[in-house]
Write an enzyme that holds these catalytic residues in place. Sequence first.
Site, PDB file in Angstrom:
ATOM      1  N   ASP A 197      18.551 -28.108  59.458  1.00 36.19           N
ATOM      2  CA  ASP A 197      19.497 -29.099  60.013  1.00 36.19           C
ATOM      3  C   ASP A 197      18.831 -30.467  60.093  1.00 36.19           C
ATOM      4  O   ASP A 197      17.649 -30.619  59.802  1.00 36.19           O
ATOM      5  CB  ASP A 197      20.022 -28.647  61.388  1.00 36.19           C
ATOM      6  CG  ASP A 197      18.919 -28.533  62.426  1.00 36.19           C
ATOM      7  OD1 ASP A 197      17.812 -28.096  62.068  1.00 36.19           O
ATOM      8  OD2 ASP A 197      19.143 -28.896  63.594  1.00 36.19           O
ATOM      9  N   HIS A 523      18.173 -21.868  53.648  1.00 35.58           N
ATOM     10  CA  HIS A 523      19.146 -22.608  54.460  1.00 35.58           C
ATOM     11  C   HIS A 523      18.478 -23.937  54.829  1.00 35.58           C
ATOM     12  O   HIS A 523      17.772 -24.041  55.838  1.00 35.58           O
ATOM     13  CB  HIS A 523      19.485 -21.796  55.714  1.00 35.58           C
ATOM     14  CG  HIS A 523      20.534 -22.428  56.580  1.00 35.58           C
ATOM     15  ND1 HIS A 523      21.877 -22.207  56.385  1.00 35.58           N
ATOM     16  CD2 HIS A 523      20.439 -23.267  57.635  1.00 35.58           C
ATOM     17  CE1 HIS A 523      22.565 -22.891  57.289  1.00 35.58           C
ATOM     18  NE2 HIS A 523      21.712 -23.543  58.066  1.00 35.58           N
ATOM     19  N   ASP A 565      18.224 -13.837  50.668  1.00 31.68           N
ATOM     20  CA  ASP A 565      17.918 -15.139  50.068  1.00 31.68           C
ATOM     21  C   ASP A 565      19.210 -15.835  49.644  1.00 31.68           C
ATOM     22  O   ASP A 565      19.467 -16.022  48.466  1.00 31.68           O
ATOM     23  CB  ASP A 565      16.964 -14.976  48.877  1.00 31.68           C
ATOM     24  CG  ASP A 565      16.594 -16.318  48.260  1.00 31.68           C
ATOM     25  OD1 ASP A 565      16.745 -17.349  48.953  1.00 31.68           O
ATOM     26  OD2 ASP A 565      16.166 -16.349  47.085  1.00 31.68           O
ATOM     27  N   GLU A 574      16.226 -19.648  56.851  1.00 30.51           N
ATOM     28  CA  GLU A 574      16.091 -21.085  57.122  1.00 30.51           C
ATOM     29  C   GLU A 574      14.606 -21.458  57.013  1.00 30.51           C
ATOM     30  O   GLU A 574      13.731 -20.588  56.937  1.00 30.51           O
ATOM     31  CB  GLU A 574      16.638 -21.434  58.522  1.00 30.51           C
ATOM     32  CG  GLU A 574      16.724 -22.942  58.751  1.00 30.51           C
ATOM     33  CD  GLU A 574      17.620 -23.367  59.927  1.00 30.51           C
ATOM     34  OE1 GLU A 574      18.314 -22.511  60.503  1.00 30.51           O
ATOM     35  OE2 GLU A 574      17.612 -24.569  60.248  1.00 30.51           O
TER      36      GLU A 574
HETATM   37  O1  9MR Z   1      13.536 -20.830  66.045  1.00 30.12           O
HETATM   38  C1  9MR Z   1      14.687 -20.665  66.876  1.00 30.12           C
HETATM   39  C2  9MR Z   1      14.836 -19.202  67.208  1.00 30.12           C
HETATM   40  O2  9MR Z   1      13.750 -18.775  67.992  1.00 30.12           O
HETATM   41  C3  9MR Z   1      16.133 -18.967  67.954  1.00 30.12           C
HETATM   42  O3  9MR Z   1      16.338 -17.580  68.120  1.00 30.12           O
HETATM   43  C4  9MR Z   1      17.301 -19.581  67.169  1.00 30.12           C
HETATM   44  C5  9MR Z   1      18.634 -19.422  67.869  1.00 30.12           C
HETATM   45  O4  9MR Z   1      18.667 -20.159  69.030  1.00 30.12           O
HETATM   46  O5  9MR Z   1      17.067 -20.960  66.947  1.00 30.12           O
HETATM   47  C6  9MR Z   1      15.919 -21.211  66.189  1.00 30.12           C
HETATM   48  O6  9MR Z   1      15.754 -22.588  66.037  1.00 30.12           O
HETATM   49  C7  9MR Z   1      16.709 -23.301  65.272  1.00 30.12           C
HETATM   50  C8  9MR Z   1      17.109 -24.501  66.104  1.00 30.12           C
HETATM   51  O7  9MR Z   1      17.795 -24.075  67.233  1.00 30.12           O
HETATM   52  C9  9MR Z   1      17.915 -25.515  65.319  1.00 30.12           C
HETATM   53  N1  9MR Z   1      17.288 -25.875  64.093  1.00 30.12           N
HETATM   54  C10 9MR Z   1      16.985 -24.715  63.253  1.00 30.12           C
HETATM   55  C11 9MR Z   1      16.060 -23.775  63.983  1.00 30.12           C
HETATM   56  C12 9MR Z   1      15.627 -22.624  63.078  1.00 30.12           C
HETATM   57  O8  9MR Z   1      16.649 -21.728  62.808  1.00 30.12           O
END
Ligand code: 9MR
Length: 596
Positions: A197, A523, A565, A574
């Site tokens: 993101d 992602h 993937d 991601e």
């Molecule tokens: O790394 C984060 C993971 O531990 C959580 O379970 C997840 C859901 O809340 O979010 C991950 O972090 C994301 C962040 O909230 C937004 N940017 C992308 C991150 C990686 O997926």
Amino acid sequence: EMQRSLVGSEMCIRDRKNSDMNITTCLFTVLGGMATLGHPSETVRLNQLGYYPQQEKVAVVNAGEVREFTIVDAATGNRLLSGKPGYTASSAWSDKSRTILDFSDITVPGRYLLLVNGDSVAFEVKEKVLSPLADAALKSFYYQRTGMPIEATYAGRWSRPAGHPDDKVLVHPNAAGPERKAGAVISSPGGWYDAGDYNKYIVNSAYSIGLMQAIYARFPDYFIRQRVNIPESGNHTPDLLDEMYYNLKWMLTMQDPADGGVYHKLTTPSFEGFIKPTECKQPRYVVQKSVTAALDYAAALAQASVLFAPYEEDYPGFSEVALQAAERAYAWAEAHPQALYHQDLLNKQYQPAVVTGAYGDRSADDEFFWAASELYLATGKTVYREQVKKHLPTAYKTPSWGNTTALGVFAWLQPGREYQGEDVELANAMKDLLLDYAAEAVRGADRSPFHAPYGNDAKDFFWGCLAEGCANQATSLVCAYLLTGEKSYLTNAYRNMDYILGKNATGYCYVTGFGMKSPLYPHHRLSASDDIEAPLPGFLVGGPNPGQQDGVPYPSNLPDESYADVEGSYASNEIAINWSAALVALVSSLDALMSK
Ligand code: 9MR
């Protein structure tokens, strides 16, 4: 001989559609283009990037009963080693039996083929074999930079114009204060995109910096030599610190000058589509000041104030500014210990609702411990030591954005630090915690299905596990090794590295652009929107995650094969700066230790 010829000609037909080539030429051709042309094996899993000459070398084969395996020289086809298989084991959740093949006796640099049960796979033995990966992992942060053009000189075909200037950012109603009212406009440019993101989060970026700086402090000579071709590579500061500065400078803009509090994040209300940075039009906000943001901010900046002190020429005054900002943020956190970030609760009260990454936390104890530790070590002020004692951990935890205990422990246990009086006891207590963890982590690894400390428990697989489980466990073991000289800690750290690079249940080398089978559709908005087919290189993906929170179809439900993937898989595929940080920390330290 027979087996070799068969395997050789099969590979020829498969790879080159030319069965007339002689075997030697064919094998050579296949290996010559290993990074792009080499084929992963269906049944043999190993480190697809290769091994240092002195490293333990183990492959895992998943192909019924194994009687023997052979290693041949890839160029000549000469048989170099015929080995008997080691033990066979299965994971608790799977009936697949995996057999271990140990070929550590191959210590001469070169290109080889491992032949077993009619299958074959290429591998390499090489000095500095992980150096390109260490460089690419650090370089991935350059690709994540916001608010500046990414130039062809540094990025080649991945150049792109500046996006997200963030010079007009709104103060969200939930962050309003007496001076900065709701809707006030501030400037907060620069820093890194968090992940796939386009938002910028203090908790995660400060934690990422903390982890990398902790490793920098252990191997300064390695990083002084490292050059990764970023705009600052020509200055007198190590590239790693230059890259950290790009985000640290942004972090300074996230502190409210009125009270020293730190905004939790800078974000659009909802995630952008898979569009280019320059096409993004949603307004961006700074949101609530949180205690975890203030503490992670304080910790990373206090740590930076020490590490940047020798580099005044390139960063005049920064060391001092960083320390002052850190102390103010800590004071704010002490005055607001309950200010945890609860996105759902905020959304009940304020508009617009913010539904991007939360990085929420239920406890700030570990952040207090990390920040107080860095501030104590940076200033020597006893008030911070009292804070450390107040928030002392009772157990070591694998580092993650949500638990920063380890970063505080790393600060105390940095090799070369000397303590007196009460500090000796404190440091010893931390050492005990880390060594208890390390002893527990390596237990059973020697006879486990993937011959590694990681991956033997279904709980090892979760969102971001390859970084926050596998890599960070290994980095913890590296730190334990540095304190004790205990060889098995280091051996097991390399084993987890092998896991990430291919010795695993899916056969993926989980870093974009590296290995024979690597993620093609992460992602990642930057990769998806850039009109270039290949993803940006050097990024570690989240990895197998049976939670499957993204709802896309997965090829398997087994914990260690629950990886898709596909672009839609934000729960397994991601990329993120904290995962890149884990890769930088582990790969750099393993490369540094082998380069000595
Ligand atoms: O790394 C984060 C993971 O531990 C959580 O379970 C997840 C859901 O809340 O979010 C991950 O972090 C994301 C962040 O909230 C937004 N940017 C992308 C991150 C990686 O997926």
